[in-house]
Every structure is written in C-alpha cells, then in structure tokens.
Write a protein that holds these residues in place. Structure first.
Motif, mmCIF file in Angstrom:
data_model
loop_
_atom_site.group_PDB
_atom_site.id
_atom_site.type_symbol
_atom_site.label_atom_id
_atom_site.label_comp_id
_atom_site.label_asym_id
_atom_site.label_seq_id
_atom_site.Cartn_x
_atom_site.Cartn_y
_atom_site.Cartn_z
ATOM 1 N N ALA A 207 13.047 -7.931 -60.353
ATOM 2 C CA ALA A 207 13.557 -8.802 -61.408
ATOM 3 C C ALA A 207 12.514 -9.812 -61.878
ATOM 4 C CB ALA A 207 14.807 -9.535 -60.917
ATOM 5 N N ALA A 208 11.624 -10.244 -60.979
ATOM 6 C CA ALA A 208 10.618 -11.251 -61.348
ATOM 7 C C ALA A 208 9.486 -11.254 -60.340
ATOM 8 C CB ALA A 208 11.254 -12.632 -61.419
ATOM 9 N N GLU A 209 8.327 -11.743 -60.806
ATOM 10 C CA GLU A 209 7.156 -11.944 -59.944
ATOM 11 C C GLU A 209 6.572 -13.312 -60.243
ATOM 12 O OE1 GLU A 209 4.781 -7.900 -58.837
ATOM 13 O OE2 GLU A 209 4.147 -8.976 -60.618
ATOM 14 N N PHE A 210 6.192 -14.026 -59.195
ATOM 15 C CA PHE A 210 5.590 -15.344 -59.334
ATOM 16 C C PHE A 210 4.288 -15.369 -58.530
ATOM 17 C CE2 PHE A 210 10.255 -16.009 -59.573
ATOM 18 C CZ PHE A 210 10.323 -16.443 -60.887
ATOM 19 N N LYS B 224 5.892 -24.310 -53.711
ATOM 20 C CA LYS B 224 6.135 -24.152 -55.142
ATOM 21 C C LYS B 224 7.623 -23.904 -55.340
ATOM 22 C CE LYS B 224 1.605 -22.762 -56.574
ATOM 23 N NZ LYS B 224 1.279 -23.863 -57.463
ATOM 24 N N VAL B 225 8.143 -24.478 -56.413
ATOM 25 C CA VAL B 225 9.552 -24.295 -56.763
ATOM 26 C C VAL B 225 9.591 -23.565 -58.095
ATOM 27 C CG1 VAL B 225 11.770 -25.416 -57.191
ATOM 28 C CG2 VAL B 225 10.154 -26.420 -55.545
ATOM 29 N N TRP B 226 10.324 -22.465 -58.120
ATOM 30 C CA TRP B 226 10.396 -21.592 -59.296
ATOM 31 C C TRP B 226 11.773 -21.702 -59.930
ATOM 32 C CZ3 TRP B 226 5.604 -19.732 -59.878
ATOM 33 C CH2 TRP B 226 4.802 -19.629 -58.738
ATOM 34 N N ASP B 227 11.803 -21.792 -61.260
ATOM 35 C CA ASP B 227 13.054 -21.817 -62.018
ATOM 36 C C ASP B 227 13.400 -20.366 -62.341
ATOM 37 O OD1 ASP B 227 15.000 -21.851 -64.074
ATOM 38 O OD2 ASP B 227 14.324 -23.826 -64.722
ATOM 39 N N LEU B 228 14.437 -19.860 -61.716
ATOM 40 C CA LEU B 228 14.802 -18.448 -61.901
ATOM 41 C C LEU B 228 15.390 -18.162 -63.275
ATOM 42 C CD1 LEU B 228 16.301 -17.709 -58.382
ATOM 43 C CD2 LEU B 228 14.020 -17.137 -59.247
ATOM 44 N N GLY C 141 24.391 -12.977 -53.642
ATOM 45 C CA GLY C 141 24.254 -11.687 -52.967
ATOM 46 C C GLY C 141 23.651 -10.582 -53.800
ATOM 47 N N ILE C 142 23.241 -10.856 -55.021
ATOM 48 C CA ILE C 142 22.709 -9.813 -55.906
ATOM 49 C C ILE C 142 21.185 -9.733 -55.855
ATOM 50 C CG2 ILE C 142 22.524 -9.099 -58.323
ATOM 51 C CD1 ILE C 142 25.315 -10.265 -58.750
ATOM 52 N N LEU C 143 20.529 -10.873 -55.580
ATOM 53 C CA LEU C 143 19.064 -10.917 -55.589
ATOM 54 C C LEU C 143 18.505 -11.076 -54.178
ATOM 55 C CD1 LEU C 143 18.501 -13.355 -58.596
ATOM 56 C CD2 LEU C 143 18.389 -10.855 -58.631
ATOM 57 N N LEU C 144 17.283 -10.578 -54.002
ATOM 58 C CA LEU C 144 16.535 -10.731 -52.769
ATOM 59 C C LEU C 144 15.183 -11.336 -53.121
ATOM 60 C CD1 LEU C 144 16.042 -10.017 -49.695
ATOM 61 C CD2 LEU C 144 15.021 -7.897 -50.548
ATOM 62 N N GLY C 145 14.836 -12.465 -52.502
ATOM 63 C CA GLY C 145 13.530 -13.080 -52.710
ATOM 64 C C GLY C 145 12.624 -12.719 -51.544
ATOM 65 N N VAL D 151 5.314 -14.128 -54.941
ATOM 66 C CA VAL D 151 6.754 -14.174 -54.660
ATOM 67 C C VAL D 151 7.399 -13.122 -55.557
ATOM 68 C CG1 VAL D 151 8.848 -15.557 -54.814
ATOM 69 C CG2 VAL D 151 6.703 -16.626 -54.092
ATOM 70 N N ARG D 152 8.221 -12.281 -54.983
ATOM 71 C CA ARG D 152 8.918 -11.269 -55.777
ATOM 72 C C ARG D 152 10.421 -11.429 -55.599
ATOM 73 N NH1 ARG D 152 4.262 -8.768 -54.071
ATOM 74 N NH2 ARG D 152 3.001 -7.945 -55.779
ATOM 75 N N VAL D 153 11.137 -11.239 -56.698
ATOM 76 C CA VAL D 153 12.595 -11.297 -56.685
ATOM 77 C C VAL D 153 13.090 -9.931 -57.099
ATOM 78 C CG1 VAL D 153 14.644 -12.417 -57.628
ATOM 79 C CG2 VAL D 153 12.554 -13.756 -57.253
ATOM 80 N N TRP D 154 13.986 -9.378 -56.292
ATOM 81 C CA TRP D 154 14.506 -8.031 -56.506
ATOM 82 C C TRP D 154 15.985 -8.091 -56.847
ATOM 83 C CZ3 TRP D 154 10.718 -4.385 -56.106
ATOM 84 C CH2 TRP D 154 9.556 -4.770 -55.442
ATOM 85 N N ASP D 155 16.399 -7.279 -57.800
ATOM 86 C CA ASP D 155 17.815 -7.112 -58.122
ATOM 87 C C ASP D 155 18.329 -6.001 -57.220
ATOM 88 O OD1 ASP D 155 20.247 -6.074 -59.254
ATOM 89 O OD2 ASP D 155 19.758 -7.123 -61.105
ATOM 90 N N ILE D 156 19.123 -6.374 -56.231
ATOM 91 C CA ILE D 156 19.589 -5.406 -55.237
ATOM 92 C C ILE D 156 20.541 -4.388 -55.851
ATOM 93 C CG2 ILE D 156 20.850 -5.139 -53.065
ATOM 94 C CD1 ILE D 156 19.875 -7.986 -52.334
ATOM 95 N N SER D 157 21.423 -4.843 -56.725
ATOM 96 C CA SER D 157 22.431 -3.935 -57.280
ATOM 97 C C SER D 157 21.814 -2.872 -58.190
ATOM 98 C CB SER D 157 23.514 -4.718 -58.032
ATOM 99 O OG SER D 157 22.950 -5.386 -59.143
ATOM 100 N N GLN D 158 20.800 -3.260 -58.984
ATOM 101 C CA GLN D 158 20.155 -2.294 -59.881
ATOM 102 C C GLN D 158 18.919 -1.645 -59.258
ATOM 103 O OE1 GLN D 158 19.466 -3.811 -63.823
ATOM 104 N NE2 GLN D 158 21.485 -4.741 -63.936
ATOM 105 N N GLN D 159 18.514 -2.157 -58.083
ATOM 106 C CA GLN D 159 17.361 -1.645 -57.352
ATOM 107 C C GLN D 159 16.075 -1.677 -58.181
ATOM 108 O OE1 GLN D 159 18.282 2.090 -55.499
ATOM 109 N NE2 GLN D 159 19.993 1.242 -54.367
#
Length: 105
Positions: free
Chosen positions: A40-43, A76-80, A17-21, A29-37
């Motif tokens: 978190a990552a870009e692919f 594509k499969v990404w290793d977070l 529940g902390i990240l949003l893909g 592909v972007r991954v967002w840290d919801i709690s810190q707004q």
C-alpha cells in the motif's frame, strides 16, 4: 502478499486489522494491505539506517500515523492518509563545550 528481498526487523498490525507495517532491513518502511495482498505504501526516509535497517514500527491508536525507529535513535512519524513524512525526531546529542573561565577555577 509478495514481499521484497529485504528482511524484517519488526512488524505491526494496524488497529483496523487491514494493514501490516514492516520495519525492513533495507531502511524502508513498508505498509501492506493484507486483505488485497498488495503493497500500500513505502517510506524510504531513514537515511541513517542504511546498514542495519529500521528496528521497529508502531501504528497510532487511531491508525492515522505510523512511527518508525532505527538504531541511530532517529524516529520518523508518517502520515498514512497523505503518504508523507509527518515529523522526524533526531537523537539528542550532548555537546561538550569548553570555557576558558571554567578551566581557570
């Protein structure tokens, strides 16, 4: 959370529940840290999806991996944990082969 100019074709919440893909229209592909707004990552590995972008994303049950797909059929499969591409699956293409012996039957 400040999003980039790209639109979204899909989004999924991480199992914890902390990240949003997000599956973005700019083929990233972007991954967002919801709690810190924060982002978190870009692919950016979907080179076949530049026109239409990525169509979907899905986190693995445990949450270590993130899969993304585009309209060409590439997955594509990404290793977070390592923030790297883990695996790339290209679409299956049927090739027609002609055989001189086959045409004489």
């Amino acid at each position: 959370v400040t999003f980039d100019d790209a639109g979204f074709n899909g989004a999924r919440i991480h199992p914890d529940g902390i990240l949003l893909g997000t599956a973005c229209t700019d083929a990233v592909v972007r991954v967002w840290d919801i709690s810190q707004q924060i982002k978190a990552a870009e692919f950016p590995g979907h080179t076949t999806a530049l026109k239409e972008g990525i169509t979907s994303v899905e986190f693995s049950e445990i949450g270590y991996l993130l899969a993304s797909a585009d309209r060409s059929g590439c997955v594509k499969v990404w290793d977070l944990r390592k923030a790297t591409e883990f695996k790339s699956l290209e679409p299956f293409r049927v090739l027609r082969a002609t055989c001189s012996a086959c045409t004489q039957i």
